[in-house]
Scaffold this motif. Sequence first.
Motif, PDB file in Angstrom:
ATOM      1  N   GLN A   1       7.706  -2.593   9.469  1.00  0.00           N
ATOM      2  CA  GLN A   1       8.607  -2.090   8.430  1.00  0.00           C
ATOM      3  C   GLN A   1       9.280  -3.200   7.634  1.00  0.00           C
ATOM      4  OE1 GLN A   1      10.349   1.452  11.129  1.00  0.00           O
ATOM      5  NE2 GLN A   1      10.909   1.603   8.973  1.00  0.00           N
TER       6      GLN A   1
ATOM      7  N   ALA B   1      11.011   1.073   0.054  1.00  0.00           N
ATOM      8  CA  ALA B   1       9.790   1.642   0.629  1.00  0.00           C
ATOM      9  C   ALA B   1       9.402   0.895   1.904  1.00  0.00           C
ATOM     10  CB  ALA B   1       8.652   1.584  -0.385  1.00  0.00           C
ATOM     11  N   THR B   2       9.134   1.667   2.952  1.00  0.00           N
ATOM     12  CA  THR B   2       8.766   1.065   4.234  1.00  0.00           C
ATOM     13  C   THR B   2       7.866   2.029   4.991  1.00  0.00           C
ATOM     14  OG1 THR B   2       9.649   0.017   6.239  1.00  0.00           O
ATOM     15  CG2 THR B   2      10.775   1.987   5.485  1.00  0.00           C
ATOM     16  N   ALA B   3       7.098   1.492   5.901  1.00  0.00           N
ATOM     17  CA  ALA B   3       6.162   2.304   6.673  1.00  0.00           C
ATOM     18  C   ALA B   3       6.885   3.192   7.673  1.00  0.00           C
ATOM     19  CB  ALA B   3       5.181   1.391   7.411  1.00  0.00           C
TER      20      ALA B   3
ATOM     21  N   LEU C   1      -2.819   5.800   2.474  1.00  0.00           N
ATOM     22  CA  LEU C   1      -1.579   6.540   2.290  1.00  0.00           C
ATOM     23  C   LEU C   1      -1.858   8.035   2.214  1.00  0.00           C
ATOM     24  CD1 LEU C   1       1.475   6.426   1.886  1.00  0.00           C
ATOM     25  CD2 LEU C   1       1.082   6.259  -0.573  1.00  0.00           C
TER      26      LEU C   1
ATOM     27  N   ALA D   1       5.539  -3.241   3.010  1.00  0.00           N
ATOM     28  CA  ALA D   1       4.968  -1.930   2.700  1.00  0.00           C
ATOM     29  C   ALA D   1       3.581  -2.079   2.087  1.00  0.00           C
ATOM     30  CB  ALA D   1       5.897  -1.160   1.764  1.00  0.00           C
TER      31      ALA D   1
ATOM     32  N   LEU E   1       4.686   6.458   4.139  1.00  0.00           N
ATOM     33  CA  LEU E   1       5.781   5.614   3.669  1.00  0.00           C
ATOM     34  C   LEU E   1       7.071   6.417   3.641  1.00  0.00           C
ATOM     35  CD1 LEU E   1       4.423   3.572   0.604  1.00  0.00           C
ATOM     36  CD2 LEU E   1       4.826   2.743   2.927  1.00  0.00           C
TER      37      LEU E   1
ATOM     38  N   VAL F   1       4.294  10.583   1.573  1.00  0.00           N
ATOM     39  CA  VAL F   1       5.508   9.817   1.304  1.00  0.00           C
ATOM     40  C   VAL F   1       6.708  10.688   1.646  1.00  0.00           C
ATOM     41  CG1 VAL F   1       6.906   8.628  -0.426  1.00  0.00           C
ATOM     42  CG2 VAL F   1       4.401   8.479  -0.519  1.00  0.00           C
TER      43      VAL F   1
ATOM     44  N   TYR G   1       1.147  -2.846   4.810  1.00  0.00           N
ATOM     45  CA  TYR G   1       0.843  -1.632   5.573  1.00  0.00           C
ATOM     46  C   TYR G   1      -0.220  -0.806   4.865  1.00  0.00           C
ATOM     47  CZ  TYR G   1       1.652   3.054   7.559  1.00  0.00           C
ATOM     48  OH  TYR G   1       1.497   4.294   8.133  1.00  0.00           O
TER      49      TYR G   1
END
Length: 449
Positions: free
Chosen positions: A194, A87-89, A20, A11, A98, A23, A14
């Motif tokens: 991810q 948390a991941t893309a 960003l 994350a 995210l 979210v 990314y």
Amino acid sequence: MSWIDQIPAAARAYLETNRLDEVECVIADFPGIARGKAVPAAKWERQQYFHLPNSIFFQTITGDWAEAATDGFTEPDMTLRPDLSTATAAPWTVDGTLQVIHDAYDMAGNPIGLAPRNVLKRVVELYRAQGWTPIVAPEMEFYLVAKNTDPATEIMPMMGRTGRPAAARQAYSMTAVDEYGPVIDDIYEYAEIQGIEIDGIAQEGGAGQLEINLRHGDPVKLADDVFFFKRLIREAALKHDCFATFMAKPIEGEPGSAMHIHHSVLDAAGRNIFCGEGGTETPEFFHFVGGLQRHLPAAIAVMAPYVNSYRRYVRNHAAPINLEWGRDNRTTGLRVPVSTPEARRIENRLPGMDCNPYLCIAASLACGYLGMINRLEPTPMFEGDAYQSEAEIPYSLSDALDLFEEATELHEILGKDFARVYSIVKRTENEEFLQVISPWEREHLLLNV
């Protein structure tokens, strides 16, 4: 410490190349659908929690409501707090996004027992109280199909890159996998972004049916991965003008899609408790199998949660109908795969891919836990074709719920309130289904009865 320092490396990587923008704060409901809110990044950095009504756990798959509230349908709020380790893309989005899984608590700070992720955490904690660490590895089967926008139209295999529909009965064919190579390429790319580790991908026996194996590990982490993976695969398919479906039985006459779960258990020293001195099978190994055999019939309602789920259980059609166990025997419901003694594991082949991964893994672990705690003995190992044995599982959602509602030991492990509400929601769904008149009924009953 900044929240960015607390999220996984994938994350952070990314965010180094993507500004960003948003979210997505998500939590899984009973079907495993992501519920929650999309929050602008600037607000996310100031927000420690948010609220959602507990009624998200009273909804059926159709969006209707089950009458499961004990104090009237007042829809009190839950507090949802982020687990930053998740948390991941969302790499398919245009702007930097995210996804973060949240855990649900009541206003006093107690975990909400209805939340599927909390149900699984509850079971894992029972293992840890005994000095055990459960390890799982899920296998994900699914279909890539042609876009289907009319529910009255049969689901058809997707068109491959050769311009021909995907063919059935091509298990493990690399040529068949190449037919939808562009979709698979995007699945790999999204998974890498991810930070989800794929252990392998293969063509299964159905037309357009694939299997993805995930590397073994912590049950909650693997359930998170399956939860994320379903959306990832759907998005990769949509990019190439097809659908990905995780229905247990999407195409008539084709094999169903399973989520086989491999189980092992480690002791405090990190040793597999299924492996004894000299590589022998331990009492814990046999008790785990015994627990699965004793309690799986009642747990099927969680592992096969829809009316369609029971269309998958067809004798001699790549799905188990029994509770037999055997070594390297894919006709048994419980299989012990080929491995070194130190990597000995038990594969539960009964769950369908339409399950909620948190609830399914929790139920399967609960069965094994009860077996080890109560020292249940399994039947003798089955030799030969287990499809010739007696069917030992319910054949409808209604029958499965009858067994689930009587399974008080299982309720203690999963949580009594969860078991109560789950049963009410599933009964409501079953009643909704019974109000639908099918094409079979119109074809054979309209003019003949």
